[in-house]
Design a protein around this motif. Structure first.
Motif, PDB file in Angstrom:
ATOM      1  N   SER A  55       2.595  -1.032   5.573  1.00 15.48           N
ATOM      2  CA  SER A  55       1.968  -1.710   3.909  1.00 15.48           C
ATOM      3  C   SER A  55       2.562  -3.089   3.008  1.00 15.48           C
ATOM      4  O   SER A  55       3.430  -2.864   3.595  1.00 15.48           O
ATOM      5  CB  SER A  55       1.831  -0.213   2.737  1.00 15.48           C
ATOM      6  OG  SER A  55       1.838   0.886   3.571  1.00 15.48           O
ATOM      7  N   LYS A  56       1.999  -3.549   2.661  1.00 13.73           N
ATOM      8  CA  LYS A  56       2.435  -4.158   2.283  1.00 13.73           C
ATOM      9  C   LYS A  56       2.536  -4.933   0.992  1.00 13.73           C
ATOM     10  O   LYS A  56       2.900  -5.088  -0.300  1.00 13.73           O
ATOM     11  CB  LYS A  56       1.794  -6.202   2.744  1.00 13.73           C
ATOM     12  CG  LYS A  56       2.676  -5.944   4.103  1.00 13.73           C
ATOM     13  CD  LYS A  56       1.467  -8.006   4.431  1.00 13.73           C
ATOM     14  CE  LYS A  56       3.112  -7.659   6.049  1.00 13.73           C
ATOM     15  NZ  LYS A  56       2.611  -6.902   6.337  1.00 13.73           N
ATOM     16  N   LYS A  57       0.918  -4.483   0.372  1.00 13.27           N
ATOM     17  CA  LYS A  57       1.539  -4.349  -1.208  1.00 13.27           C
ATOM     18  C   LYS A  57       0.586  -2.970  -1.760  1.00 13.27           C
ATOM     19  O   LYS A  57      -0.764  -2.672  -1.237  1.00 13.27           O
ATOM     20  CB  LYS A  57      -0.598  -5.715  -1.385  1.00 13.27           C
ATOM     21  CG  LYS A  57      -1.418  -5.832  -2.821  1.00 13.27           C
ATOM     22  CD  LYS A  57      -0.756  -6.625  -3.881  1.00 13.27           C
ATOM     23  CE  LYS A  57      -1.238  -6.082  -5.176  1.00 13.27           C
ATOM     24  NZ  LYS A  57       0.018  -6.803  -6.336  1.00 13.27           N
ATOM     25  N   ALA A  58       0.925  -2.477  -3.108  1.00 12.90           N
ATOM     26  CA  ALA A  58       0.313  -1.169  -3.629  1.00 12.90           C
ATOM     27  C   ALA A  58      -0.479  -2.113  -4.978  1.00 12.90           C
ATOM     28  O   ALA A  58      -0.080  -2.874  -5.900  1.00 12.90           O
ATOM     29  CB  ALA A  58       1.285  -0.269  -3.770  1.00 12.90           C
ATOM     30  N   VAL A  59      -1.314  -0.667  -5.392  1.00 11.49           N
ATOM     31  CA  VAL A  59      -1.631  -0.668  -6.460  1.00 11.49           C
ATOM     32  C   VAL A  59      -1.268   0.688  -7.587  1.00 11.49           C
ATOM     33  O   VAL A  59      -1.889   1.705  -6.499  1.00 11.49           O
ATOM     34  CB  VAL A  59      -2.877  -1.156  -6.290  1.00 11.49           C
ATOM     35  CG1 VAL A  59      -3.738  -1.435  -8.299  1.00 11.49           C
ATOM     36  CG2 VAL A  59      -3.462  -2.870  -6.351  1.00 11.49           C
ATOM     37  N   VAL A  60      -1.185   0.626  -8.884  1.00 12.56           N
ATOM     38  CA  VAL A  60      -0.750   2.493  -9.388  1.00 12.56           C
ATOM     39  C   VAL A  60      -2.029   2.236  -9.996  1.00 12.56           C
ATOM     40  O   VAL A  60      -1.843   1.034 -10.834  1.00 12.56           O
ATOM     41  CB  VAL A  60       0.546   2.111  -9.437  1.00 12.56           C
ATOM     42  CG1 VAL A  60       0.476   3.428 -10.356  1.00 12.56           C
ATOM     43  CG2 VAL A  60       1.910   2.359  -8.754  1.00 12.56           C
TER      44      VAL A  60
END
Ligand SMILES: Cc1cc2nc3c(=O)[nH]c(=O)nc-3n(C[C@H](O)[C@H](O)[C@H](O)COP(=O)(O)OP(=O)(O)OC[C@H]3O[C@@H](n4cnc5c(N)ncnc54)[C@H](O)[C@@H]3O)c2cc1C
Length: 426
Positions: free
Chosen positions: A169-174
Motif C-alpha cells: 500500500s502507498k496511499k491511504a484514506v481514512v
C-alpha cells in the motif's frame, strides 16, 4: 458495600471479554470463591487492550503490553474462557444461551458485555474490469471485510488484516476525523503511507475542543504531513478485479466531486452498541441495553455493562467507563451492592505531534459559561477551564497535558474559580 451470601454452586455466564466482561469476572471471583465463572467471546483472543490496536499496524505489541492478564490468571481464578464462539440467542425465562457452535449453556446470573461494532455507512461501490463498470453495489457493515484494501478497526483480526496489506500500500484514506480516525491515520503515516483524512464536519474534534483550540489543533494537524479534507464525505468506492476476479480498491469519490486514488481505505465513522441479542430476547433496549446504576437490565438476573449498556440515557463508549461498569455489574450479580458513579468524560490524544487533553462534556457555545484561560508565547500551548454556575465543568489542555489529573479532580469536585487558581491547575 454489603455482602449477601450467594450459593457457591451458581454459574455466572459472561458474554464478551472486553474490559467490561473481564472486570465483571474478576469482581465476581473477588466476592465469591466457589461459583463457576464462564466468559464466552466471539474473538479468539483473551482480553487485550483494544485501545492499542492502531499501534499494531506496524508490528505486534509484546504480550505483556497487549493482554490484560496472563493465562495463569484465568487458571488461578478458575475462570473458564470459551473463545471464538458467538452467543446467538438468549432465553431469559429458561435462563439459557445458545451459541454459534450449536452448544448452549444455562446460567444463574448473566452479564451482557458484548461491546459495540463499527458502523459502516452504506456507500455505492462500482466494480470495474478493464475500465468497464461490471457491477454497482452498496458496501455495508456486513461485507466490507471481504474486500481487499477496505478496513475498519474494531478487533485484533482487523488490525492484522490491515498489517498484511501494508507492504503493497502507498496511499491511504481514512474516513472520519474523530479521535480514533486521527490516531489510525497517524499510525498509517508512521508506517510510511501517504495519508488523507476526510471529515464530514468543517473542523476537527468539535466535541473535545472549543473554536480557539480547534484552530490551534488544525494548525498542528496540517503540519503533521497528513492531508485533511474537512466538510466533505464519501460518495462512492471504485474497485477493480484482480487476476483471480476478486475486488480490489482503486479510488474513492467524494461528495464535492474529487476523486482520490488510494489502495487502502479505513472507516472510522462511529460505533453502535451490539444490542441485537438482548433486543431479540425482549430486554429493554434504546441506543444501548437499558440498565440502572446497578447495571440491572429489564430481565431478572441479567446485567449489562460497557459499550453495550445505556445508563441514564447515556452510552459512554469508553474504556474507563466499561471497566467501572463491569465491576459494578459483577459486584451486584454476586449480591454486593455497588452503584455506577457519574463519570467525567475525558480524552487523552497523543498523535500528529499533538498532545490534547479534554474533559467534561459541554456546549462550548453556551453563553453562560465563564472561562479561565492561559495562552503561552508558543502558539501550540493552550489551556482553558470552563465554569458554569460557578463550578468547574470542563477543561482543555493543548501541548502541555501534565495537569490533566488536577483538571479531572477539579471537575469531579466542582471547583470554583478561586479553588481552581489556588490548586495550580493551569
Ligand atoms: C482502535 C480503538 C481505539 C480505542 N481507543 C480508546 C481510547 O483511547 N480511550 C477510550 O476510552 N476508549 C477507546 N476505545 C474504545 C474502547 O476500546 C471501548 O470503549 C471498550 O473496549 C469497550 O469495552 P467493552 O468491554 O464494553 O466491549 P469490547 O471491548 O468491544 O468487547 C466486547 C467483546 O464481546 C465480543 N462479542 C460481541 N458480541 C458477542 C456475542 N454475541 N457473543 C460473544 N461475544 C461477543 C466482541 O467480539 C468483543 O470481544 C477504542 C476502541 C478502538 C476500537
Amino acid at each position: 458495600m454489603e455482602k449477601n451470601s450467594v450459593p457457591g454452586n451458581e454459574t455466572f455466564l459472561i458474554l464478551g471479554n472486553g474490559p467490561a466482561g473481564h472486570f465483571a469476572a474478576s469482581e465476581i471471583r473477588k466476592n465469591n470463591a466457589e461459583a463457576e465463572i464462564v466468559i464466552v467471546s466471539k474473538e479468539p483472543e483473551r482480553t487485550y487492550l483494544r485501545t492499542q490496536l492502531a499501534e499494531c499496524f506496524e508490528a505486534a505489541m509484546p504480550d505483556d503490553k497487549f493482554y490484560m492478564a496472563k493465562l495463569e490468571w484465568y487458571e488461578k481464578n478458575r475462570i473458564t474462557q470459551v473463545l471464538g464462539v458467538e452467543a446467538v440467542s438468549l432465553d431469559t425465562e429458561k435462563k439459557n444461551v445458545t451459541f454459534s457452535d450449536g452448544s448452549s449453556r444455562s446460567y444463574h446470573k448473566l452479564i451482557l458485555a458484548m461491546g459495540s461494532y463499527n458502523f459502516i455507512p452504506p456507500v455505492e461501490t462500482s466494480l470495474y474490469r478493464q475500465d468497464e463498470v461490471v457491477e454497482v453495489d452498496k458496501l455495508s457493515s456486513a461485507h466490507y471485510r471481504h474486500i481487499s484494501g477496505i478496513y475498519s478497526i474494531r478487533e485484533l483480526a482487523d488490525a492484522l488484516a490491515l498489517r498484511e496489506k501494508l507492504p503493497e500500500s502507498k496511499k491511504a484514506v481514512v474516513i472520519g476525523g474523530g479521535l480514533l480516525g486521527l490516531e489510525a491515520a497517524w499510525s498509517l503515516k508512521n508506517c510510511g503511507l501517504d495519508v488523507s483524512v476526510v471529515e464530514f464536519f468543517p473542523r476537527l474534534l468539535p466535541k473535545q475542543l472549543d473554536d480557539e483550540a480547534g484552530v490551534i489543533f488544525k494548525t498542528i494537524a496540517d503540519e503533521s504531513g497528513i492531508e485533511l479534507i474537512l466538510g466533505d464525505s464519501l460518495e462512492g468506492i471504485n474497485l477493480e478485479e484482480d487476476a483471480e476476479g476478486n475486488p480490489v480498491l482503486r479510488s474513492l469519490k467524494l461528495k464535492n466531486g474529487m476523486t482520490l486514488p488510494c489502495d487502502l481505505l479505513l472507516f472510522s465513522v462511529g460505533v453502535r452498541p451490539a444490542t441485537s441479542l438482548a433486543k431479540d430476547a425482549g430486554i429493554a433496549v434504546d441506543r444501548g441495553i437499558q440498565v440502572n446504576t446497578r447495571m440491572e437490565t429489564s430481565a431478572p438476573d441479567v446485567y449489562a455493562c460497557g459499550d453495550v449498556a445505556e445508563v441514564g440515557g447515556f452510552v459512554y463508549g469508553t474504556w474507563p467507563a466499561a471497566l467501572t461498569m463491569g465491576r459494578v455489574a459483577g459486584a451486584n450479580a454476586t449480591g454486593v451492592d455497588m452503584e455506577f458513579p457519574p463519570l467525567v468524560l475525558s480524552t487523552n490524544f497523543n498523535a500528529l505531534n499533538a498532545k490534547v487533553f479534554s474533559a467534561g462534556s459541554i456546549d462550548f457555545n453556551d453563553p453562560s459559561l465563564e472561562v479561565l484561560s492561559f495562552r503561552a508565547r508558543s502558539k501550540y500551548l493552550y489551556k482553558k477551564l470552563f465554569f458554569k454556575d460557578e463550578k468547574l465543568v470542563a477543561g482543555i489542555l493543548l501541548g502541555d497535558t501534565s495537569k490533566s489529573t488536577r483538571v479531572m479532580k477539579g471537575i469531579e469536585k466542582g471547583y470554583s474559580k478561586a479553588e481552581a487558581l489556588a490548586s495550580d491547575i493551569l
